[in-house]
Scaffold this active site. Structure first.
Site: not given
Length: 239
Positions: A75, A113, A193
């Site tokens: 992402h 991810d 992230s």
């Protein structure tokens, strides 16, 4: 990010890339990130290990895993293309380890991810040790395994714009491991992230992908590096 929402499933975890438009109350709170209650400290010297193995995007984090190779999240990588730039271990206005172009992007084929990026070896803007990426950073090594209650740290760039791209370290413990998902209670925020989750030996056990930015939360999530995931990453490390 609404901190009053109770996250009841891993699918509902908020991704932790930094976003604009955060209201004033949240900004005021996040400016107090490095306090003892959250077990978060600002890194004093990003030129030493393991901090020199962490890189910054404009709104997220990544880390070095081998020659010209970094790991982040899908992402995160979806907003980047070949030729875009990353910065090696910036330290606010004190400098950084150089600025480098992305050479290739390889997303993990499963639902996890994870994205692996290969980086141009020669810097667009040099670091303190010259133009070579590998001389300005130090790659992290894989941990053999991990277990519940192990002490961990998360290193990255929470709220990078608001925090002037200063690097922070958050500490906590592993709360659960199920298949390729690792939950921990170290405090994280948007911008974390792609941060590495490290054990007490500074070996990497996973990559952060989401959380709820709440003190004491046990729902913060990382992709746990299983043998299959490690194998994928190894195949994409530049030789």
């Amino acid at each position: 990010m609404n901190k009053n929402i109770v996250i009841k499933s891993m699918a509902a975890l908020a991704i932790l890339t930094s976003a604009t438009g955060i209201n004033a109350a949240v900004v005021e709170e996040t400016q107090q990130i490095a306090n003892a209650e959250k077990n978060v400290t600002q890194v004093k010297d990003t030129n030493i290990f393991p901090y020199n193995g962490v890189v910054s995007f404009k709104d997220a984090t990544g880390f070095v895993i081998g020659k010209n190779t970094i790991i982040t999240n899908k992402h995160v990588s979806k907003d980047y293309k070949v030729g875009d730039r990353i910065t090696a271990h910036p330290d606010g206005d004190k400098g950084n380890g150089g600025i480098y172009k992305i050479k290739s992007i390889s997303d993990y084929p499963g639902d996890e991810d994870i994205s692996v990026m290969n980086i141009e070896e020669q810097a667009v803007e040099r670091g303190p040790k010259g133009f070579n990426f590998n001389e300005n950073v130090q790659a992290l090594n894989f941990a053999k395994d991990a277990k519940v209650d192990d002490k961990i740290k998360v290193i990255g760039y929470p709220l990078p714009a608001q925090n002037s791209f200063k690097q922070f370290e958050s500490t906590g413990t592993i709360k659960r491991i199920k298949d390729n998902i690792l939950n921990f209670d170290a405090y994280i925020e948007p911008g974390n992230s792609g941060s590495p989750v490290l054990n007490s030996n500074n070996e990497v056990i996973g990559v952060v992908y989401g959380g709820i930015g709440k003190i004491g939360s046990e729902y913060n999530g990382a992709v746990y590096f299983t043998p299959q995931i490690k194998d994928f990453i190894q195949k994409h490390i530049e030789q």
